[in-house]
Design an enzyme around this catalytic site. Structure first.
Site, mmCIF file in Angstrom:
data_model
loop_
_atom_site.group_PDB
_atom_site.id
_atom_site.type_symbol
_atom_site.label_atom_id
_atom_site.label_comp_id
_atom_site.label_asym_id
_atom_site.label_seq_id
_atom_site.Cartn_x
_atom_site.Cartn_y
_atom_site.Cartn_z
ATOM 1 N N ASN A 154 -2.054 4.291 -3.964
ATOM 2 C CA ASN A 154 -2.907 5.251 -3.269
ATOM 3 C C ASN A 154 -2.206 6.579 -2.983
ATOM 4 O O ASN A 154 -2.866 7.606 -2.862
ATOM 5 C CB ASN A 154 -3.368 4.584 -1.961
ATOM 6 C CG ASN A 154 -3.965 5.565 -0.977
ATOM 7 O OD1 ASN A 154 -5.097 6.010 -1.140
ATOM 8 N ND2 ASN A 154 -3.183 5.935 0.040
ATOM 9 N N ASP B 26 9.793 8.317 -0.724
ATOM 10 C CA ASP B 26 9.057 9.362 -1.439
ATOM 11 C C ASP B 26 8.888 8.861 -2.876
ATOM 12 O O ASP B 26 9.889 8.708 -3.599
ATOM 13 C CB ASP B 26 9.876 10.661 -1.399
ATOM 14 C CG ASP B 26 9.131 11.824 -2.036
ATOM 15 O OD1 ASP B 26 8.275 11.597 -2.908
ATOM 16 O OD2 ASP B 26 9.426 12.967 -1.649
ATOM 17 N N TYR C 284 -4.780 19.157 -10.518
ATOM 18 C CA TYR C 284 -5.144 17.957 -9.746
ATOM 19 C C TYR C 284 -6.081 17.085 -10.585
ATOM 20 O O TYR C 284 -5.885 15.861 -10.688
ATOM 21 C CB TYR C 284 -5.804 18.340 -8.406
ATOM 22 C CG TYR C 284 -6.246 17.119 -7.627
ATOM 23 C CD1 TYR C 284 -5.313 16.252 -7.067
ATOM 24 C CD2 TYR C 284 -7.602 16.799 -7.486
ATOM 25 C CE1 TYR C 284 -5.712 15.102 -6.384
ATOM 26 C CE2 TYR C 284 -8.003 15.662 -6.804
ATOM 27 C CZ TYR C 284 -7.055 14.818 -6.255
ATOM 28 O OH TYR C 284 -7.440 13.676 -5.583
ATOM 29 N N LYS D 186 -5.554 13.130 -11.972
ATOM 30 C CA LYS D 186 -6.461 12.010 -11.684
ATOM 31 C C LYS D 186 -7.069 11.456 -12.978
ATOM 32 O O LYS D 186 -7.374 10.271 -13.072
ATOM 33 C CB LYS D 186 -7.520 12.448 -10.671
ATOM 34 C CG LYS D 186 -6.923 12.687 -9.287
ATOM 35 C CD LYS D 186 -6.223 11.417 -8.775
ATOM 36 C CE LYS D 186 -5.640 11.543 -7.399
ATOM 37 N NZ LYS D 186 -5.093 10.286 -6.887
ATOM 38 N N ILE E 59 0.860 -1.193 0.000
ATOM 39 C CA ILE E 59 0.000 0.000 0.000
ATOM 40 C C ILE E 59 0.890 1.234 0.000
ATOM 41 O O ILE E 59 1.691 1.435 0.926
ATOM 42 C CB ILE E 59 -0.912 0.021 1.248
ATOM 43 C CG1 ILE E 59 -1.752 -1.254 1.327
ATOM 44 C CG2 ILE E 59 -1.810 1.265 1.231
ATOM 45 C CD1 ILE E 59 -2.484 -1.437 2.658
HETATM 46 P P1 NDP Z 1 -4.213 11.676 2.956
HETATM 47 O O1 NDP Z 1 -3.530 12.994 2.831
HETATM 48 O O2 NDP Z 1 -4.830 11.323 4.251
HETATM 49 O O3 NDP Z 1 -3.202 10.509 2.538
HETATM 50 C C1 NDP Z 1 -2.287 10.646 1.480
HETATM 51 C C2 NDP Z 1 -1.212 9.594 1.638
HETATM 52 O O4 NDP Z 1 -0.307 9.707 0.524
HETATM 53 C C3 NDP Z 1 -0.403 9.767 2.900
HETATM 54 O O5 NDP Z 1 -0.172 8.497 3.478
HETATM 55 C C4 NDP Z 1 0.904 10.368 2.412
HETATM 56 O O6 NDP Z 1 1.955 9.923 3.244
HETATM 57 C C5 NDP Z 1 1.027 9.715 1.034
HETATM 58 N N1 NDP Z 1 1.894 10.465 0.153
HETATM 59 C C6 NDP Z 1 1.740 11.721 -0.316
HETATM 60 N N2 NDP Z 1 2.796 12.080 -1.061
HETATM 61 C C7 NDP Z 1 3.638 11.006 -1.067
HETATM 62 C C8 NDP Z 1 4.914 10.762 -1.653
HETATM 63 N N3 NDP Z 1 5.532 11.692 -2.390
HETATM 64 N N4 NDP Z 1 5.500 9.569 -1.450
HETATM 65 C C9 NDP Z 1 4.896 8.620 -0.699
HETATM 66 N N5 NDP Z 1 3.694 8.795 -0.114
HETATM 67 C C10 NDP Z 1 3.079 9.981 -0.299
HETATM 68 O O7 NDP Z 1 -5.296 11.663 1.798
HETATM 69 P P2 NDP Z 1 -6.273 10.523 1.269
HETATM 70 O O8 NDP Z 1 -6.196 9.301 2.065
HETATM 71 O O9 NDP Z 1 -7.601 11.164 1.080
HETATM 72 O O10 NDP Z 1 -5.663 10.317 -0.191
HETATM 73 C C11 NDP Z 1 -5.309 9.049 -0.689
HETATM 74 C C12 NDP Z 1 -5.547 9.053 -2.201
HETATM 75 O O11 NDP Z 1 -6.945 9.203 -2.440
HETATM 76 C C13 NDP Z 1 -4.858 10.193 -2.958
HETATM 77 O O12 NDP Z 1 -4.343 9.672 -4.157
HETATM 78 C C14 NDP Z 1 -6.007 11.162 -3.227
HETATM 79 O O13 NDP Z 1 -5.760 11.934 -4.372
HETATM 80 C C15 NDP Z 1 -7.150 10.201 -3.413
HETATM 81 N N6 NDP Z 1 -8.485 10.732 -3.257
HETATM 82 C C16 NDP Z 1 -8.846 11.374 -2.097
HETATM 83 C C17 NDP Z 1 -10.128 11.866 -1.953
HETATM 84 C C18 NDP Z 1 -10.578 12.628 -0.751
HETATM 85 O O14 NDP Z 1 -11.602 13.322 -0.830
HETATM 86 N N7 NDP Z 1 -9.893 12.530 0.371
HETATM 87 C C19 NDP Z 1 -11.120 11.685 -3.014
HETATM 88 C C20 NDP Z 1 -10.623 11.017 -4.182
HETATM 89 C C21 NDP Z 1 -9.358 10.546 -4.278
HETATM 90 P P3 NDP Z 1 3.239 10.761 3.680
HETATM 91 O O15 NDP Z 1 2.828 12.195 3.812
HETATM 92 O O16 NDP Z 1 3.648 10.125 4.971
HETATM 93 O O17 NDP Z 1 4.224 10.513 2.592
HETATM 94 C C1 8X3 Z 2 -10.494 14.386 -4.147
HETATM 95 C C2 8X3 Z 2 -11.902 14.777 -4.317
HETATM 96 O O1 8X3 Z 2 -13.430 16.528 -5.380
HETATM 97 O O2 8X3 Z 2 -11.721 17.303 -3.828
HETATM 98 O O3 8X3 Z 2 -9.985 13.744 -5.265
HETATM 99 O O4 8X3 Z 2 -11.120 16.569 -6.000
HETATM 100 S S1 8X3 Z 2 -12.037 16.372 -4.925
#
Ligand code: NDP
Ligand code: 8X3
Length: 258
Positions: A92, A65, A158, A162, A11
């Protein structure tokens, strides 16, 4: 039937939100976990918690990263033998930065989003897919977004990242066709995680406003759907999922109780 038990799940972005929720639910289903993110302490806290709740699973933390091609390749190519046969990859890791018109955009923020959401996903997939194809099995779950289906005002880069993830899911499904590997694309709507806090660079009040007056999805809600999809028999690919809070009709039509 539990088809996840004793598998290995990698993950990315496991340190919070949807990735963390997936870690919890795959652990509960008995999967061994490779948890990858940049924040070592968050990964350690999570793996400690999971290891004590599920002592029979193995957990490997990788601080990495995904924007860094060399260290991502090195981390994934030097996996210990017992971790090499990854069954499920959940791509993710991702983020949004800011909301602005292209003409006013911050180019560093664009690069951060493109490098993480698109290039990072590609680096990880390139490292893991050949092994899955050779073993003739495996599941890739790409977390895209409703933002990849619908462009919303100020979402430009963004949304483009996506949309790219969505395209890459389709492309991967074509490229691995006949190999037994499955590719699933998951498009969540509004999920209350650290996502908006990151988008607004730590402004928690502004982030809270995004979900004010509605019942957003939780990370747990999204993880449940992912577990369900991965747990289908190997001849079934749940290829494309849109999961929304009931209060959200599309990216711009959201019902709020005030
Ligand atoms: P969070 O910010 O809670 O989680 C994002 C995760 O991505 C963290 O674990 C962060 O870990 C990791 N991450 C970010 N940048 C890096 C990097 N450069 N290298 C490794 N890990 C990285 O957000 P979400 O759980 O909401 O987001 C998860 C996914 O879901 C994303 O792709 C987001 O675009 C997508 N998404 C989210 C939605 C929402 O409304 N929340 C809706 C639709 C899609 P760390 O900072 O420790 O590296
Ligand atoms: C995250 C949901 O609508 O903020 O992908 O872009 S939205």
């Amino acid at each position: 039937m539990n088809r996840i038990q004793d598998t290995i799940t990698l993950i990315t972005g496991a340190s919070s939100g949807i990735g963390e929720a997936c870690a919890k639910q795959f652990a509960e289903a008995g999967s061994h976990l490779i948890l990858l993110a940049r924040r070592t302490e968050s990964l350690e806290r999570l793996s400690k918690e999971l290891q004590s709740s599920y002592p029979t699973i193995r957990i490997l933390n990788i601080t990495c990263d995904v924007r860094d091609r060399i260290s991502t390749e090195q981390a994934l190519q030097s996996l210990p033998e017992e971790w090499k046969n990854i069954d499920t990859l959940i791509n993710n890791a991702g983020l949004s930065r800011g909301l602005s018109k292209i003409q006013d955009g911050d180019i560093d923020q664009w690069e951060e989003m493109i490098d993480t959401n698109v290039k990072g996903l590609l680096y990880v997939s390139r490292a893991i897919l050949p092994g899955m194809i050779a073993r003739k099995k495996g599941s890739i779950v790409n977390i895209a977004s409703i933002a990849g289906r619908e462009t919303y005002p100020l979402g430009n880069v963004y949304c483009a990242t996506k949309s790219a993830v969505r395209t890459l899911s389709e492309a991967m499904r074509i490229d691995v066709n006949g190999s037994g590997v499955r590719v699933m694309n998951v498009d969540p709507g509004m999920v209350e995680t650290e996502f908006s806090i990151v988008r607004f660079s730590g402004d928690e009040q502004r982030a809270k406003q995004v979900y004010a007056g509605l019942h957003p999805l939780t990370a747990h809600d999204v993880a449940e759907v992912i577990v369900f999809s991965v747990n289908r028999p190997s001849h079934i690919t749940i290829g494309d999922i849109l999961i929304l809070p009931t209060a959200q009709a599309n990216t711009t039509t959201v019902h709020r109780e005030h």
